[in-house]
Design an enzyme around this catalytic site. Sequence first.
Site, PDB file in Angstrom:
ATOM      1  N   ASP A   9      26.391  -8.387 -68.665  1.00  0.00           N
ATOM      2  CA  ASP A   9      27.765  -8.873 -68.854  1.00  0.00           C
ATOM      3  C   ASP A   9      27.941 -10.152 -68.037  1.00  0.00           C
ATOM      4  OD1 ASP A   9      30.839  -7.194 -69.281  1.00  0.00           O
ATOM      5  OD2 ASP A   9      30.643  -9.193 -68.434  1.00  0.00           O
ATOM      6  N   ASP A 103      30.272 -11.841 -74.513  1.00  0.00           N
ATOM      7  CA  ASP A 103      29.624 -11.960 -73.193  1.00  0.00           C
ATOM      8  C   ASP A 103      28.889 -10.699 -72.755  1.00  0.00           C
ATOM      9  OD1 ASP A 103      31.657 -10.251 -72.150  1.00  0.00           O
ATOM     10  OD2 ASP A 103      31.593 -11.341 -70.253  1.00  0.00           O
ATOM     11  N   GLU A 104      28.561  -9.826 -73.704  1.00  0.00           N
ATOM     12  CA  GLU A 104      28.078  -8.514 -73.296  1.00  0.00           C
ATOM     13  C   GLU A 104      27.104  -7.935 -74.320  1.00  0.00           C
ATOM     14  OE1 GLU A 104      30.452  -4.369 -72.748  1.00  0.00           O
ATOM     15  OE2 GLU A 104      31.612  -6.165 -73.087  1.00  0.00           O
TER      16      GLU A 104
END
Length: 345
Positions: A9, A103-104
């Site tokens: 993340d 973002d993960e």
Amino acid sequence: MERRVIHIDLDAFYASVEQRDNPHLRGKPVAVGELKPRHVVATASYEARTYGVRSAMPCWLARQVCPALVFVKPRHSVYSEVSDAVHEIFNEYCSLVEPMSLDEAYLDVTDNCETFRDAELLATEIRKNIQNRCGITASAGISYNKFLAKMASGENKPNGQFVILPDEGARYVRYLNIEKFHGVGPATAAKMRRMGVFIGKDLYEMNKAELERKFGKSAEYYYNISRGIDERPVDPVHVRRSSGVQHTFAKDLTTLAQIERGLAKLSDELWQWCQDHQWHGRTVTVKIRYSDFTTITRQRSFINPIRSVDELYTASLDLVKGVFPLVQPIRLLGITISSPQETNV
Ligand code: DCP
Ligand code: MG
């Protein structure tokens, strides 16, 4: 079979990109968002978080808790480019990647790494690569399932990592506060607390039938995570189930003409996204939030997928008209398209 899963993340994603691209912002409390009425903070730099600035906080409040806060207008196309570059790095290291958001992602590295030590080293290497090539930092969690990997990635944020080994999982969740469990939202946490469930141990001690009675389909997930168990595979073709847009209006809407204008803009935006992503769905949902924050949704499924922006607009307008006469002014409208699977029905 025992697996090795990494959850990665990015740290303060949007804010980190802004600090990367503008040296004046480095080391400063930064909020991505505009200081305008009703605007909220998308994310805050870690400097801003020490003052209590958080995602989804109204911008005026953020400024109040942190007077030195610098607001930066979001640049979504840049974030999306950075996200592509980061996901490319994931794919270079691992063939089993499940992207979760910009973002993960989860990486199943069982085949790449013989031991958890190897998985830790791999996580470190991926994070270094992200930093060198994309100029922002990431955190990682390493464990034997997705739930614990996700929990672990938050432990040493920012720019850190944490491992939960197979013999540590059950103990890790035992004294964890119930609202900290990934997948237990604020409403569920409140319901659990009303039942006397405050920490992992309390959830562990609940009997399964009781959990099922109280939580239906989610019961099994709660039962498992209180034991550190999560069998969900890392699924590289995880399909997005729905896509939606919403907008909080600067002034509450009271007339049909205002609602029509609002829905027209939202339909245009959503339809553009659907075309860009080749997204077809046959269910339209509208979300209506009244001025007192009461929120309702209205949904309709069609036999065929929505084929044009006009169809989308008409369907959403019909749904909103279904709640007329308005009991209160409307502060937010949203439209979602879902049911992507049944496009050929
Ligand atoms: N985001 C948003 N609105 C929210 C939450 C998030 O627009 N309510 C956006 C901005 C974030 C990005 O999504 O930068 C990623 O969300 P995360 O929850 O991972 O938060 P961050 O990456 O910003 O911070 P963290 O370091 O806690 O992961
Ligand atoms: Mg993040």
